[in-house]
Motif scaffolding. Sequence first.
Motif, PDB file in Angstrom:
ATOM      1  N   ASP A 181      53.381  54.009  37.901  1.00  0.00           N
ATOM      2  CA  ASP A 181      52.219  54.335  38.733  1.00  0.00           C
ATOM      3  C   ASP A 181      50.978  53.638  38.168  1.00  0.00           C
ATOM      4  OD1 ASP A 181      50.344  55.394  40.391  1.00  0.00           O
ATOM      5  OD2 ASP A 181      50.473  57.440  39.626  1.00  0.00           O
ATOM      6  N   PRO A 182      50.457  52.624  38.844  1.00  0.00           N
ATOM      7  CA  PRO A 182      49.256  51.939  38.346  1.00  0.00           C
ATOM      8  C   PRO A 182      48.023  52.832  38.324  1.00  0.00           C
ATOM      9  CG  PRO A 182      49.841  51.148  40.543  1.00  0.00           C
ATOM     10  CD  PRO A 182      50.977  52.002  40.073  1.00  0.00           C
ATOM     11  N   GLN A 210      46.304  42.395  41.370  1.00  0.00           N
ATOM     12  CA  GLN A 210      46.929  42.821  42.622  1.00  0.00           C
ATOM     13  C   GLN A 210      47.007  44.347  42.714  1.00  0.00           C
ATOM     14  OE1 GLN A 210      48.034  40.487  40.610  1.00  0.00           O
ATOM     15  NE2 GLN A 210      48.211  38.602  41.820  1.00  0.00           N
ATOM     16  N   GLN A 211      47.307  45.009  41.591  1.00  0.00           N
ATOM     17  CA  GLN A 211      47.369  46.473  41.601  1.00  0.00           C
ATOM     18  C   GLN A 211      45.985  47.080  41.804  1.00  0.00           C
ATOM     19  OE1 GLN A 211      49.331  46.939  37.820  1.00  0.00           O
ATOM     20  NE2 GLN A 211      51.314  47.376  38.766  1.00  0.00           N
ATOM     21  N   ASP A 212      44.951  46.469  41.209  1.00  0.00           N
ATOM     22  CA  ASP A 212      43.584  46.948  41.445  1.00  0.00           C
ATOM     23  C   ASP A 212      43.210  46.841  42.917  1.00  0.00           C
ATOM     24  OD1 ASP A 212      43.008  47.759  38.907  1.00  0.00           O
ATOM     25  OD2 ASP A 212      42.096  45.868  38.278  1.00  0.00           O
ATOM     26  N   GLY A 216      42.307  49.815  45.750  1.00  0.00           N
ATOM     27  CA  GLY A 216      40.952  49.762  46.288  1.00  0.00           C
ATOM     28  C   GLY A 216      39.875  49.607  45.241  1.00  0.00           C
ATOM     29  N   LEU A 217      40.250  49.159  44.033  1.00  0.00           N
ATOM     30  CA  LEU A 217      39.271  48.992  42.961  1.00  0.00           C
ATOM     31  C   LEU A 217      38.620  47.623  42.975  1.00  0.00           C
ATOM     32  CD1 LEU A 217      41.237  50.696  40.042  1.00  0.00           C
ATOM     33  CD2 LEU A 217      39.539  51.704  41.548  1.00  0.00           C
ATOM     34  N   ASP A 222      38.666  38.775  45.026  1.00  0.00           N
ATOM     35  CA  ASP A 222      38.625  38.665  43.571  1.00  0.00           C
ATOM     36  C   ASP A 222      39.738  37.775  43.040  1.00  0.00           C
ATOM     37  OD1 ASP A 222      36.444  40.220  43.475  1.00  0.00           O
ATOM     38  OD2 ASP A 222      37.380  41.959  42.519  1.00  0.00           O
ATOM     39  N   LEU A 223      40.817  37.616  43.808  1.00  0.00           N
ATOM     40  CA  LEU A 223      41.919  36.766  43.368  1.00  0.00           C
ATOM     41  C   LEU A 223      41.501  35.318  43.253  1.00  0.00           C
ATOM     42  CD1 LEU A 223      44.897  38.221  45.430  1.00  0.00           C
ATOM     43  CD2 LEU A 223      44.642  38.238  42.949  1.00  0.00           C
TER      44      LEU A 223
END
Length: 446
Positions: A181-182, A210-212, A216-217, A222-223
């Motif tokens: 669970d990230p 990618q998990q952020d 929704g963080l 941002d990538l």
Amino acid sequence: MSVISEQSVRGGSVFKDLNVEDENWEPTEIESLCMNCYQNGTTRLLLTKIPFFKEIIVSSFSCAHCSWSNTEIQSAGRIQDQGISYTLKVKSKQDLNREVVKADSATTRIPELDFEIPAFTQKGALSTIEGLLDRAVAGLEQDQPVRRAADPGVADKIDEFIEKLKKLKEVQDEFTVVIEDPSGNSFVENPVAPQRDEALTVTRFKRTVQQDIQLGLRAEDDLDEDKEEPAENNLEAMRNEVLVFNTNCPECNAPASTNMKLVQIPHFKEVIIMATNCDSCGHRTNEVKSGGATEDLGTKITLHVTDSSDMTRDVLKSETCAIAIPELEFELGMAAVGGKFTTLEGLLKDIKDLIVSKNPFICGDSVTTERVEKLNAFGEKIEKIMAGEMNVHIILDDPAGNSYLQNVYAPEPDPEMTTEKYTRSFEQNEDLGLNDMKTEGYHEEK
């Protein structure tokens, strides 16, 4: 939104502790559309708190027209600083009864069957290992009639796979359940707490970009941004300044401020101390980050506690440091209580609170008297250690070498304390993310 606003005006807390004796402790009922028969049904919402799992929203829908019902749990607390991964070796049917809090952002895997339930495909739930298997079976069986009509071959293969999942509940062979669970808001019960669970491995990790984005963080663009840090050393500008930045309280989510300062610890190194104070609920917390690089060797510090005066020793426990008390057969993994700069007494109090006071699995109908008595006995032993009535060895094992225990005889050796430097294993380097780091040979010609 109107319910929350009304409670805020009255000055009460939106999230209530579970207490059936409280007259105001009751769910909120909302008329809503049934997605099965498209008639109006009733949704019940309960905003409450569970230790460790922070605030949650329990929702239940029922339709009087078609008798369709649905339940769901959503985390209303903050996303944790690190993701978490639980790896459980299921060896007996007793392991199937372990309680599990599975957030909707968690991925569930069974490597032996090459089976995976991706994140955000199921709603959050409070269940058991057996309940997770039953839920997976129910999800696969849901569309089987349609598959048999459209593609009988695929339906037959899925039937075979469903039988394999059902046989897992018989535990004829050992199998593995991995919950990753990230958001850090999932949990798997340790039935032998406060002792170490040999069948359960808990690992904390840093989220990827990618998990952020999934949580929704971060924004998706941002990538494409260059995240390279500036060349100048910003630590130098922090040496004589206390930095203050705005944040939210981890307990009540009210606006709060966090102070950050670079501190030089005598006979050790520089560290960054961050402290958060909330004026609304009085919650206070501190966290310590290493101001330097990962050391070439790991550090293992062993202190023989012989007197209550040892409780005043300063302790710097980094996030990568594990704690062990052999006399109590107790071991606490890295990042369990986070990075802290405190005293030995403060560290023991945090351990007691984590194992006894804030343990989510000693509450509710499923708790056993034996488990509560065992944990209370552990808390009493911790109290005896802090009072100097029990001599034990406290071991701080930090593979990153960024933890510290005060030597009251410095610069002379401490007769009650030993410090051992050791070479990290491959697994320890893997946990620290060092195996994939390349720091040399970037400019070599290929």
